[in-house]
Design a protein around this motif. Structure first.
Motif, PDB file in Angstrom:
ATOM      1  N   PRO A   1       0.820  -1.216   0.000  1.00 48.01           N
ATOM      2  CA  PRO A   1       0.000   0.000   0.000  1.00 48.01           C
ATOM      3  C   PRO A   1       0.850   1.260   0.000  1.00 48.01           C
ATOM      4  O   PRO A   1       1.895   1.326   0.668  1.00 48.01           O
TER       5      PRO A   1
ATOM      6  N   GLN B   1      -7.501   2.584   6.268  1.00 47.38           N
ATOM      7  CA  GLN B   1      -7.715   1.142   6.179  1.00 47.38           C
ATOM      8  C   GLN B   1      -9.068   0.792   5.547  1.00 47.38           C
ATOM      9  O   GLN B   1      -9.207  -0.254   4.916  1.00 47.38           O
TER      10      GLN B   1
ATOM     11  N   ILE C   1      -8.190   0.989   1.707  1.00 43.76           N
ATOM     12  CA  ILE C   1      -6.822   0.717   1.286  1.00 43.76           C
ATOM     13  C   ILE C   1      -6.750  -0.074  -0.016  1.00 43.76           C
ATOM     14  O   ILE C   1      -5.854   0.119  -0.842  1.00 43.76           O
TER      15      ILE C   1
END
Length: 493
Positions: free
Chosen positions: A432, A442, A445
């Protein structure tokens, strides 16, 4: 449908968009450009957010522009001052004359045959659509959804009979004097709201599920004031700016290199601000290491002062359910409230949710690689302004704008129509692009661009390294493919 042609289109008239316009018009004066802004005012984030106490979360000597020094004594500035600075900058350099307001970009389509972007725009006030075309597209719309912030799904929230407000949609003239306020959250927004609201509210309680690192810093930089007295204005600005840059890099590397030492130091600092009678270990000991998420900056320790004075308090617990008069916690404790503020974060939305097509193929951001922190693999003539997560946003955005201008001039000199970042090593591992553990990252992501393990596909979050790469590094680095216009006979065919 009306079609308008430009060399460069900039999307967004916020902090980074105004900076981008300055560099395009000064370093590439032969390029016709325009700024498309979906809202009706200059300022972006600093015009949108109106909640009490809003301020910068980094020093203004680096958050401000390199081409227009920040001369105020306030290193940590309030939102109104920052907004005035952005708008005044746009006016001084005539950038405000190039902005087209109420122009919401919905879809952009690249044609390699024409070496052009077609930009489909909804004009909100007119209720119609217009089409722009440009050779280079520069996205400066930030990284989150402007339409709404993030609020967790609490089915029982409707039971609460008081008012519920999200900071991103703060009502004008909201009166909370002498009211009991509960601020849900522990990030920078909550840390900012608590001391500001505590000045008028009966009491403010910050309810956090888990703590954040909170660091006190003087709002006024006294050493910067001394440097200004000793040195000429221009030299003083550069000294102050570079000192701030070096300090931020040093402390970031120190904390990442010695996380356990840094963690103890930050908790100790919070304890010292609050006094020995306060349980800082309970409320200011995060489960993560420093800079796994951003640190929360507290100018002049105002948050700690509100706690010490008894005007505010922190509760570390989880919500069981809402009641007509407040919140029932899992520990059994009840928080009474007249007003609940859900400082629960943002919805991250890269490229403003605009649909991107290249030669008819829809670009899925999660399948692209981030090139030099500013372009996307296999997407021609498109750059995006995305600042640092560990330093001032503007530092990286200005480097990006300078690099874009280098690209434009290089292509003009060599007769190229467009450039495309290409990954010629399909076996290169990726990860990422954002390594933050923050929930707003998150949640999305898998839909964000990734980064590689090697330059120029790796993001170092380091201004000095980026300065060398973007200001001095080669443009034809073996990962950027430059192409000339297609022959006219091929276009006809």
């Amino acid at each position: 449908m009306q079609t308008l042609d430009f060399d460069v289109l900039i999307v967004g008239a916020g902090l980074s968009g105004i900076s981008a316009a300055y560099y395009v018009q000064t370093r590439c004066p032969n390029k016709r450009y325009a700024i498309l802004e979906g809202r009706t005012a200059i300022g972006g984030t600093w015009d949108l957010f109106r909640y009490p106490g809003i301020r910068s979360d980094s020093d203004m000597y680096t958050l401000g522009y390199a081409f227009r020094p920040w001369h105020s004594s306030k290193a940590i500035a309030d939102g109104a001052s920052i907004l005035h600075y952005i708008r005044e900058t746009a006016q001084i350099y005539g950038i405000d004359q190039q902005i087209r307001f109420g122009q919401m970009v919905r879809r952009v389509s690249w044609s390699s045959e024409q070496a052009l972007w077609t930009v489909e725009v909804e004009r909100l006030a007119e209720g119609d659509w217009v089409q722009y075309r440009c050779n280079f597209l520069y996205m400066c719309g930030g990284y989150y959804d402007y339409s709404q912030g993030y609020t967790p799904e609490w089915p029982s929230l409707s039971q609460f009979q008081g008012r519920v407000v999200h900071p991103q949609a703060w009502p004008q003239q909201l009166d909370y004097r002498d009211q009991r306020v509960v601020v849900i959250g522990s990030g920078a927004t909550a840390i900012t709201l608590v001391p500001a609201m505590a000045k008028q509210a009966a009491h403010v309680t910050m309810l956090q599920r888990s703590p954040s690192y909170v660091v006190a810093q003087p709002a006024h930089d006294q050493s910067a004031e001394r440097i200004r007295r000793w040195l000429p204005a221009t030299l003083a600005f550069h000294v102050i700016r570079w000192r701030a840059i070096i300090q931020s890099i040093f402390y970031y590397l120190l904390m990442r290199g010695l996380p356990s030492v840094a963690k103890r130091a930050l908790i100790k600092m919070a304890q010292q601000e609050l006094g020995e009678s306060y349980n800082a270990k309970l409320h200011f000991t995060p489960k993560y290491n420093p800079w796994d998420q951003r640190l929360c900056l507290v100018p002049d320790g105002d948050f700690f002062k509100a706690l010490k004075a008894g005007h505010a308090s922190v509760v570390t617990d989880q919500i069981e359910h809402f009641t007509p008069t407040g919140i029932q916690l899992k520990s059994g404790q009840t928080l009474s409230a007249d007003l609940i503020v859900t400082a629960t974060g943002l919805n991250l939305r890269l490229l403003s949710g605009i649909e991107v097509l290249v030669d008819g193929r829809k670009v899925e951001l999660g399948t692209t690689l981030n090139y030099k922190g500013m372009m996307l693999s296999d997407v021609p003539n498109l750059a995006l302004a995305f600042g640092y997560t560990n330093a001032s946003w503007t530092l990286k955005c200005e480097l990006t704008s300078m690099y874009v201008c280098r690209l434009l001039k290089y292509m003009d000199r060599h007769g190229y129509a467009y450039c495309v970042p290409k990954n010629f090593n399909p076996a290169m591992a990726s990860e990422p692009a954002l390594n933050f553990t923050s929930s707003y990252v998150q949640r999305v992501i898998s839909h964000l661009p990734r980064q590689g393990r090697n330059r120029p596909w790796k993001l170092y979050q380091n201004y000095l390294l980026d300065l060398l790469m973007l200001r001095l590094g080669r443009l034809d680095d073996g990962n950027m493919e430059f192409l000339r216009p297609w022959p006219r006979q091929h276009q006809v065919e």
